[in-house]
Design a protein around this motif. Structure first.
Motif: not given
Length: 288
Positions: A188-211
Motif C-alpha cells: 500500500e502506498g507504492t506505485i504498481p509495476i508489471h514486474a516481480d520488482f520492489v524499489m525502496g529509498a532511504g536517507l541514512i543519517g551519519q553513523g546510522k544503519r537501515f535494513e
C-alpha cells in the motif's frame, strides 16, 4: 566484520566504470547498464532491472517527444524540476497529483508503462538544472495497456527507514482489465509495476544503519530464492556520503557507486550503514 548474509555475493559497480555521455551541452548521463551508444556485454540487465541512468539536464532543455514500448520506465527526482508530457495527457488538462500530474520535483516519482506504445517528452522547463535517476524494468509480459502514475514520497519517512516506492501490481501477470484499471500495488502506498520488482529509498543519517528486507517482506513478490538486489548511491551530497553493505569492509560504496547483490532470498535482511561525513541517499532495486 561479520557478515549477516554470508550466502550473498556482493560486487561493486564503481562510478568511474559506468558508461558516460554528454549530449549537446545539455545532458550529462552516467549509465550503469548498456544504453544508447554505451554497450558492455557484462552489463545488460540484472534480473528485470534493465536501465539505471543518472542524468543531469540543463535549464530549458530536455528529451523531446519519443516513443517507448514494452518497458516499465520511472524517473526518481533528486533535485530540480522535470516536466513530463505524454501521448495520454492532453496539454492544458494537467491537474492535481495522480494520473494527470506532470511537473515533478524532489520526492516525486513518475512511472510509465510503455506497453503497446506510448510517446512522451521529459523537459526541464525551469531555470535550474535537474538531476534525476531514469530506471527501466523489463515487464513480466508484453502488450500491456500503456499508463502512468506519479506519487510523492516523504523525506521525513525516508530518514526513519527505507520507504517502499514500487511494488508488483496486485493482480499479477494474469491481471484482469479491472485489476489493471484499479492499479492496486502489493504494498500500500507504492506505485504498481508489471514486474516481480520492489524499489525502496532511504536517507541514512551519519553513523546510522537501515535494513532492507529482501522482496519487500513476506507475500510481496513471486520469486523467493536467489533474488537480484542492486543498491545505488546517487551523487547528491558533494561526494561526502558513503555506505557499507552487510557490515563488509570490502562493500563500501561512495557516491555514484552501486553494488550487485546476488543469491539473497525473500526475508533476508540487508544492512546498509552510513559511514561517510554526511547523510547518505540510497536507492534499492530488488528484482527477480
Amino acid at each position: 566484520m561479520s557478515k549477516s548474509l554470508s550466502h550473498a555475493k556482493i560486487l561493486a559497480r564503481r562510478s568511474a566504470d559506468r558508461g558516460y555521455a554528454e549530449h549537446g551541452g545539455w545532458l550529462k548521463s552516467f549509465h550503469t547498464f548498456s544504453f544508447a551508444s554505451y554497450y558492455d556485454h557484462k552489463f545488460t540487465n540484472f534480473g528485470s532491472l534493465r536501465v539505471l541512468n543518472e542524468d543531469r539536464v540543463a535549464a530549458h532543455n530536455g528529451f523531446p517527444t519519443h516513443p517507448h514500448r514494452d518497458a516499465e520506465i520511472f524517473s526518481y527526482i533528486l533535485s530540480g524540476e522535470l516536466t513530463h508530457r505524454d501521448s495520454m495527457l492532453r496539454k492544458g488538462s494537467e491537474g492535481a497529483q495522480g494520473k494527470d500530474f506532470y511537473r515533478m520535483k524532489r520526492g516525486d516519482v513518475q512511472f510509465t508503462t510503455g506497453g503497446t506504445g506510448i510517446a512522451h517528452s521529459e523537459q526541464n522547463e525551469s531555470d535550474k538544472p535537474v538531476h534525476f535517476l531514469q530506471i527501466w524494468a523489463l515487464p513480466w509480459k508484453t502488450g500491456l495497456k500503456p499508463q502512468y502514475h506519479t506519487r510523492s514520497f516523504d523525506e521525513g519517512a525516508k530518514r526513519q527507514g527505507f520507504v517502499p516506492i514500487l511494488s508488483p501490481l496486485k493482480g499479477g501477470v494474469d491481471a484482469t482489465p479491472k485489476e489493471e484499471a484499479d492499479a492496486l500495488p502489493m504494498i500500500e502506498g507504492t506505485i504498481p509495476i508489471h514486474a516481480d520488482f520492489v524499489m525502496g529509498a532511504g536517507l541514512i543519517g551519519q553513523g546510522k544503519r537501515f535494513e532492507w528486507r529482501v522482496g519487500g517482506g513476506e507475500g510481496v513478490v513471486e520469486k523467493r530464492k536467489k533474488r537480484n538486489v542492486y543498491v545505488h548511491v546517487p551523487m547528491t551530497k558533494g561526494g561526502k556520503a558513503k555506505i557499507r553493505l552487510d557490515q563488509r569492509e570490502d562493500a563500501v560504496l561512495s557516491e555514484g557507486d552501486g553494488a550487485f547483490i546476488e543469491g539473497v532470498n525473500v526475508g533476508d535482511v540487508l544492512s546498509v550503514e552510513s559511514v561517510g561525513d554526511v547523510e547518505a541517499e540510497v536507492i534499492v532495486l530488488d528484482s527477480d
